[in-house]
Design a protein around this motif. Sequence first.
Motif, PDB file in Angstrom:
ATOM      1  N   ASP A  47      33.744  24.802 -48.307  1.00 44.67           N
ATOM      2  CA  ASP A  47      34.164  23.930 -47.445  1.00 44.67           C
ATOM      3  C   ASP A  47      33.176  23.598 -46.401  1.00 44.67           C
ATOM      4  O   ASP A  47      33.049  22.345 -45.984  1.00 44.67           O
ATOM      5  CB  ASP A  47      35.798  24.552 -46.508  1.00 44.67           C
ATOM      6  CG  ASP A  47      36.877  24.406 -47.107  1.00 44.67           C
ATOM      7  OD1 ASP A  47      36.850  23.728 -48.415  1.00 44.67           O
ATOM      8  OD2 ASP A  47      37.667  24.934 -46.637  1.00 44.67           O
ATOM      9  N   ALA A  48      32.464  24.302 -45.882  1.00 45.52           N
ATOM     10  CA  ALA A  48      31.598  24.375 -44.884  1.00 45.52           C
ATOM     11  C   ALA A  48      30.257  23.404 -45.077  1.00 45.52           C
ATOM     12  O   ALA A  48      29.575  22.864 -44.313  1.00 45.52           O
ATOM     13  CB  ALA A  48      31.234  25.496 -44.143  1.00 45.52           C
ATOM     14  N   ASP A  49      29.720  23.469 -46.341  1.00 46.75           N
ATOM     15  CA  ASP A  49      28.142  23.096 -46.336  1.00 46.75           C
ATOM     16  C   ASP A  49      28.421  22.333 -47.877  1.00 46.75           C
ATOM     17  O   ASP A  49      27.743  22.557 -48.687  1.00 46.75           O
ATOM     18  CB  ASP A  49      27.467  24.423 -46.706  1.00 46.75           C
ATOM     19  CG  ASP A  49      25.923  23.907 -46.486  1.00 46.75           C
ATOM     20  OD1 ASP A  49      25.845  22.627 -46.048  1.00 46.75           O
ATOM     21  OD2 ASP A  49      25.057  24.869 -46.790  1.00 46.75           O
ATOM     22  N   VAL A  50      28.890  20.982 -47.709  1.00 48.47           N
ATOM     23  CA  VAL A  50      29.041  20.102 -48.847  1.00 48.47           C
ATOM     24  C   VAL A  50      27.871  19.425 -48.829  1.00 48.47           C
ATOM     25  O   VAL A  50      27.334  18.711 -47.675  1.00 48.47           O
ATOM     26  CB  VAL A  50      30.129  18.983 -48.602  1.00 48.47           C
ATOM     27  CG1 VAL A  50      30.104  18.070 -49.870  1.00 48.47           C
ATOM     28  CG2 VAL A  50      31.476  19.945 -48.525  1.00 48.47           C
ATOM     29  N   LEU A  51      27.099  19.307 -50.136  1.00 44.01           N
ATOM     30  CA  LEU A  51      25.683  18.611 -50.250  1.00 44.01           C
ATOM     31  C   LEU A  51      26.195  17.081 -50.792  1.00 44.01           C
ATOM     32  O   LEU A  51      27.021  16.846 -51.477  1.00 44.01           O
ATOM     33  CB  LEU A  51      24.919  19.398 -51.324  1.00 44.01           C
ATOM     34  CG  LEU A  51      24.759  20.820 -51.007  1.00 44.01           C
ATOM     35  CD1 LEU A  51      23.914  21.494 -52.025  1.00 44.01           C
ATOM     36  CD2 LEU A  51      24.084  21.112 -49.688  1.00 44.01           C
TER      37      LEU A  51
END
Length: 131
Positions: free
Chosen positions: A114-118
């Motif tokens: 959830d936190a680090d969508v590229l």
Amino acid sequence: MDPMSARPSNLDPKIADRLKRTEDGLVPAIAQQYDTGEVLMLAWMDDEALHRTLTTGRATYWSRSRGEYWVKGESSGHQQWVKSVALDCDKDVILVKVDQIGAACHTGDRTCFDADVLEAVVGERNDPGGP
């Protein structure tokens, strides 16, 4: 290191013989929400963690950093109740479909993704009837 001598296990030899492990005797395990298909997390299992997962109904993993088994949600309350377990076609990844209670990620997020969508270019498939 011989993975079979690393830690004793009660895993059925018919299953153990099929697993392809890393040099340290582990297999990556993907946890997926059984009813929505949501990918929750990736963790590691050795033979005994897989045995415990298959026989207790609770997802059990091997902690590489702590060097011990952990049952998901045992301390946090964010439990994973096993619905099915499968090996991929190469026998080197385990898919554990679970009913996740609360957050799957140790950060408190629902999933570990959830936190680090590229940023990525979104691909579009061609219309099957088109050119």
